[in-house]
Design a protein around this motif. Structure first.
Motif, PDB file in Angstrom:
ATOM      1  N   LEU A   1       0.821  -1.137   0.002  1.00  0.00           N
ATOM      2  CA  LEU A   1      -0.092  -0.138  -0.008  1.00  0.00           C
ATOM      3  C   LEU A   1       0.852   1.160   0.083  1.00  0.00           C
ATOM      4  O   LEU A   1       1.909   1.332   0.894  1.00  0.00           O
ATOM      5  N   TYR A   2       0.936   1.948  -1.106  1.00  0.00           N
ATOM      6  CA  TYR A   2       1.199   3.340  -0.889  1.00  0.00           C
ATOM      7  C   TYR A   2       0.251   4.564  -0.595  1.00  0.00           C
ATOM      8  O   TYR A   2      -0.787   4.786  -1.166  1.00  0.00           O
ATOM      9  N   LEU A   3       0.915   5.401   0.288  1.00  0.00           N
ATOM     10  CA  LEU A   3       0.300   6.519   0.565  1.00  0.00           C
ATOM     11  C   LEU A   3       0.855   7.652   0.077  1.00  0.00           C
ATOM     12  O   LEU A   3       1.889   7.959   0.240  1.00  0.00           O
TER      13      LEU A   3
ATOM     14  N   ASP B   1      -1.803  -0.550  -9.342  1.00  0.00           N
ATOM     15  CA  ASP B   1      -2.703  -1.358 -10.003  1.00  0.00           C
ATOM     16  C   ASP B   1      -4.022  -0.873  -9.922  1.00  0.00           C
ATOM     17  O   ASP B   1      -4.816  -0.795 -10.820  1.00  0.00           O
ATOM     18  N   LEU B   2      -4.049  -0.161  -8.811  1.00  0.00           N
ATOM     19  CA  LEU B   2      -5.427   0.746  -8.296  1.00  0.00           C
ATOM     20  C   LEU B   2      -5.117   1.810  -7.698  1.00  0.00           C
ATOM     21  O   LEU B   2      -4.136   1.973  -6.726  1.00  0.00           O
ATOM     22  N   ILE B   3      -5.722   3.127  -7.801  1.00  0.00           N
ATOM     23  CA  ILE B   3      -5.764   4.210  -7.053  1.00  0.00           C
ATOM     24  C   ILE B   3      -6.974   4.333  -6.312  1.00  0.00           C
ATOM     25  O   ILE B   3      -8.093   4.486  -6.794  1.00  0.00           O
ATOM     26  N   LEU B   4      -6.942   4.376  -4.983  1.00  0.00           N
ATOM     27  CA  LEU B   4      -8.169   4.638  -4.181  1.00  0.00           C
ATOM     28  C   LEU B   4      -8.106   6.318  -4.046  1.00  0.00           C
ATOM     29  O   LEU B   4      -7.025   6.879  -3.493  1.00  0.00           O
TER      30      LEU B   4
ATOM     31  N   THR C   1      -3.328   7.139 -16.086  1.00  0.00           N
ATOM     32  CA  THR C   1      -4.440   6.398 -16.593  1.00  0.00           C
ATOM     33  C   THR C   1      -4.858   5.284 -15.751  1.00  0.00           C
ATOM     34  O   THR C   1      -5.888   4.541 -15.956  1.00  0.00           O
ATOM     35  N   THR C   2      -4.352   5.237 -14.548  1.00  0.00           N
ATOM     36  CA  THR C   2      -4.662   4.244 -13.681  1.00  0.00           C
ATOM     37  C   THR C   2      -5.969   4.258 -13.081  1.00  0.00           C
ATOM     38  O   THR C   2      -6.722   5.265 -12.901  1.00  0.00           O
ATOM     39  N   GLN C   3      -6.726   3.031 -13.165  1.00  0.00           N
ATOM     40  CA  GLN C   3      -8.067   3.002 -12.604  1.00  0.00           C
ATOM     41  C   GLN C   3      -8.095   3.377 -11.101  1.00  0.00           C
ATOM     42  O   GLN C   3      -7.471   3.185 -10.241  1.00  0.00           O
ATOM     43  N   MET C   4      -9.152   4.270 -10.895  1.00  0.00           N
ATOM     44  CA  MET C   4      -9.670   4.614  -9.418  1.00  0.00           C
ATOM     45  C   MET C   4     -10.836   4.096  -9.056  1.00  0.00           C
ATOM     46  O   MET C   4     -11.749   3.919  -9.753  1.00  0.00           O
ATOM     47  N   HIS C   5     -10.784   3.995  -7.722  1.00  0.00           N
ATOM     48  CA  HIS C   5     -12.075   3.450  -6.781  1.00  0.00           C
ATOM     49  C   HIS C   5     -12.247   4.438  -5.730  1.00  0.00           C
ATOM     50  O   HIS C   5     -11.211   5.216  -5.378  1.00  0.00           O
TER      51      HIS C   5
ATOM     52  N   GLY D   1      -1.691  -9.756  -4.342  1.00  0.00           N
ATOM     53  CA  GLY D   1      -0.672  -9.301  -5.206  1.00  0.00           C
ATOM     54  C   GLY D   1      -0.699  -7.997  -5.981  1.00  0.00           C
ATOM     55  O   GLY D   1       0.239  -7.588  -6.581  1.00  0.00           O
ATOM     56  N   GLU D   2      -1.442  -7.188  -5.641  1.00  0.00           N
ATOM     57  CA  GLU D   2      -1.809  -5.769  -6.274  1.00  0.00           C
ATOM     58  C   GLU D   2      -1.021  -4.769  -5.301  1.00  0.00           C
ATOM     59  O   GLU D   2      -1.134  -4.950  -4.330  1.00  0.00           O
ATOM     60  N   THR D   3      -0.598  -3.850  -6.020  1.00  0.00           N
ATOM     61  CA  THR D   3      -0.147  -2.644  -5.421  1.00  0.00           C
ATOM     62  C   THR D   3      -1.209  -1.596  -5.546  1.00  0.00           C
ATOM     63  O   THR D   3      -1.569  -1.155  -6.687  1.00  0.00           O
ATOM     64  N   ILE D   4      -1.400  -1.115  -4.446  1.00  0.00           N
ATOM     65  CA  ILE D   4      -2.430  -0.109  -4.303  1.00  0.00           C
ATOM     66  C   ILE D   4      -2.043   1.358  -3.979  1.00  0.00           C
ATOM     67  O   ILE D   4      -1.265   1.333  -2.791  1.00  0.00           O
ATOM     68  N   ALA D   5      -2.475   2.440  -4.363  1.00  0.00           N
ATOM     69  CA  ALA D   5      -2.141   3.720  -4.023  1.00  0.00           C
ATOM     70  C   ALA D   5      -3.022   4.517  -3.629  1.00  0.00           C
ATOM     71  O   ALA D   5      -4.348   4.436  -3.961  1.00  0.00           O
ATOM     72  N   LEU D   6      -3.350   4.866  -2.208  1.00  0.00           N
ATOM     73  CA  LEU D   6      -4.186   6.149  -1.674  1.00  0.00           C
ATOM     74  C   LEU D   6      -3.871   7.074  -1.702  1.00  0.00           C
ATOM     75  O   LEU D   6      -2.870   7.874  -1.255  1.00  0.00           O
ATOM     76  N   ILE D   7      -4.894   8.212  -2.329  1.00  0.00           N
ATOM     77  CA  ILE D   7      -4.795   9.570  -2.086  1.00  0.00           C
ATOM     78  C   ILE D   7      -5.944  10.278  -1.687  1.00  0.00           C
ATOM     79  O   ILE D   7      -7.024   9.630  -1.543  1.00  0.00           O
TER      80      ILE D   7
END
Length: 223
Positions: free
Chosen positions: A4-6, A29-32, A49-53, A74-80
């Motif tokens: 998880l990246y913050l 893989d995904l941006i929150l 262009t990364t997918q967002m949720h 196995g996913e890497t997820i970034a939170l903003i």
């Protein structure tokens, strides 16, 4: 390795984003995002262009478990958040705690947050300080102010423009009219300003000139 990246995002000036933040957002893989509409403008500006949720204070209790499972798979997820560093008066704590408890690596990038420039720019002591964020709206507000009236360290608050005059009026009552204070508004933006003086002087300024924008209030500690 999944993690998880913050990722801090600019609080105003888009040039304040770091090269590393852009790289992480591009490769995740995904941006929150706290608000996908607000963050969509930022991502479009930097051709990300990364997918967002959506991940915000109203759904984080429900979405956290699923996010943890995705990272474990196995996913890497970034939170903003909409602006600044996640979890600083914004969503992020619950997910971070859940990842730590699950043994997932958490990496918080350095970057923009509103209270640091406001504190440094205030001219008030910054060797020791306490961050209060937003005061309680109703329940517990008076009790909190009574406790903080005895605080000797510099105190940092976030405040909304339509509540600033009310808060400053209460600061006169609890901290005293002569307590030193600094109010920074619209940091890094076109109409950025910092007003310094006693609580009474700053209150008079904003009674005459109602504020707009994001606000950080720095209050000197009790002598």
């Amino acid at each position: 390795m999944s993690k998880l990246y913050l990722v801090p995002t600019p609080i105003g000036n888009l040039k304040d984003i770091t090269f590393r933040a852009i790289e992480v957002l591009q490769e995740a893989d995904l941006i929150l995002a706290e608000d996908t509409r607000t963050s969509g403008k930022l991502l479009k500006h930097f051709n990300i262009t990364t997918q967002m949720h959506s991940h915000h204070m109203h759904n984080e209790h429900k979405t956290t478990e699923g996010i943890v499972k995705r990272i474990q798979a196995g996913e890497t997820i970034a939170l903003i958040s909409d602006a600044g560093t996640p979890a600083i008066s914004d969503p992020g704590f619950l997910l971070t705690r859940a990842c730590v408890e699950a043994g997932i690596e958490v990496d918080c990038l350095p970057g923009a947050t509103a209270f640091v420039p406001a504190l440094v720019n205030s001219g008030l002591p910054n060797d020791k300080f306490v961050f209060e964020g937003f005061l309680p709206v109703k329940k517990g507000r008076q009790t909190r102010l009574q406790l903080l009236a005895e605080e000797t360290r510099t105190i940092i608050f976030y405040e909304s423009p339509h509540k600033l005059v009310k808060s400053l009026t209460q600061f006169v009552d609890y901290f005293g009219a002569d307590r030193q204070i600094s109010v920074s508004r619209e940091i890094t933006k076109l109409h950025e300003e910092t007003i310094r003086g006693t609580v009474a002087e700053v209150l008079a300024h904003y009674e005459a000139k109602p504020p707009k924008g994001e606000i950080v209030v720095i209050v000197g500690g009790k002598k």
